[in-house]
Design an enzyme around this catalytic site. Structure first.
Site, PDB file in Angstrom:
ATOM      1  N   ASP A  17       7.970  -3.440   7.625  1.00 59.59           N
ATOM      2  CA  ASP A  17       6.980  -2.388   7.394  1.00 59.59           C
ATOM      3  C   ASP A  17       7.658  -1.313   6.539  1.00 59.59           C
ATOM      4  O   ASP A  17       8.344  -1.645   5.576  1.00 59.59           O
ATOM      5  CB  ASP A  17       6.423  -1.872   8.716  1.00 59.59           C
ATOM      6  N   ASP A  46       8.711  -8.637   6.667  1.00 62.61           N
ATOM      7  CA  ASP A  46       9.295  -7.375   6.220  1.00 62.61           C
ATOM      8  C   ASP A  46       9.455  -6.453   7.420  1.00 62.61           C
ATOM      9  O   ASP A  46       9.039  -6.769   8.530  1.00 62.61           O
ATOM     10  CB  ASP A  46       8.381  -6.714   5.173  1.00 62.61           C
TER      11      ASP A  46
END
Length: 288
Positions: A210, A208
């Protein structure tokens, strides 16, 4: 000396095709049991050990992972090279979910974990300026490319305590430091591996962005797990390719001598109990 690879990672990484004589082993340590039993076997003639970092079924939080027991157990089994596979968030636009990053530096922001085998009665200080084994890291990069992963060579991993994900302010702060990825498990794992004189490499699997990225929502477990499962096949391919590469490589790093000159406590003042507990993994330097 024959090399033995220890893999620390999540579920699925120990489901390697071709693993010969697989056997789950229970290992006792002075620091309690490791995260789980350890799967041992041989792959392409190289001894292997697989340790689920969070335990099968994911029963340990990043903080409750018994890091000292894990590293002690791997060393006691004869492991020489530790490959840590970790899910991380990206702090850089260029490092996209699904990419792998071979970590070469850490920023340790954890605060609730035991970080050393040493203590009162047996004091030791190991060098840690370069916290991973460059030779093992290069082999992991080569194995990952053979497995079809998109690889970034070198980067800084921020280790946070968790289990919560970052606030937006924290994520922006870590980006301002020039960090590349963020995770919750590499520390104190890498520090303990250095104290145990093990080669250590960290393969960061990006799941991802973050929460700093303006085009991506806050991090959700479902999102992380979906990308991690997609990464798992490439991680298994990396592990499968590694024995062939490592068997052909002469070991020239200094990881196995990390404790030379590191122990400060005079032999006459060392705690006999600590010496006895640590001798199975630190015996090379505790004989004097």
């Amino acid at each position: 000396m024959d090399r033995m690879i220890g893999v620390i990672g999540g579920s699925g990484l120990y489901e390697i095709a071709g693993l010969e004589d697989p056997r789950w082993q229970r290992v006792e340590t002075p620091f309690g049991p490791p995260s789980d039993e350890i799967l041992t076997g041989r792959l392409e003639g190289v001894e292997m050990a697989f340790l689920p970092r969070h335990g099968r079924g994911h029963v340990h939080t990043p903080t409750s992972v018994p890091y000292r027991a894990n590293i002690f157990a791997l060393k006691a089994l004869g492991v020489t090279d530790v490959v840590a596979v970790s899910a991380v968030g990206s702090l850089k636009e260029a490092y996209a979910p699904g990419d792998f990053l071979i970590v070469d530096q850490f920023i340790d922001r954890t605060f609730a974990r035991e970080k050393s085998f040493f203590g009162a009665g047996l004091v030791g200080h190991v060098p840690f300026a370069h916290p991973v084994c460059p030779e093992l890291s290069a082999l992991c990069a080569g194995a990952a490319m053979l497995g079809g992963a998109r690889i970034h060579h070198g980067g800084t991993y921020v280790a946070m305590e968790g289990p919560q994900f970052s606030t937006l302010a924290e994520s922006r702060l870590y980006r301002s430091w020039g960090a590349d990825v963020i995770g919750m498990t590499a520390m104190p794992e890498a520090k303990l591996a250095r104290e145990a004189e093990l080669c250590y490499a960290c393969v960061a699997m990006i799941t991802d962005y973050d929460c700093w990225h303006p085009d991506h929502d806050a991090v959700h477990v479902a999102q992380v797990m979906a990308t991690a499962q997609a990464n798992a096949g490439r991680a298994r391919a990396l592990i499968a390719a590694l024995p062939g590469l490592i068997a052909a490589e002469a070991k020239g790093c200094a990881c196995g001598r990390a404790l030379d000159g590191a122990i400060m406590t005079a032999p006459s003042r060392r705690d006999p109990g600590m010496v006895a507990r640590l001798s199975p993994i630190l015996g090379r330097v505790l004989k004097g």
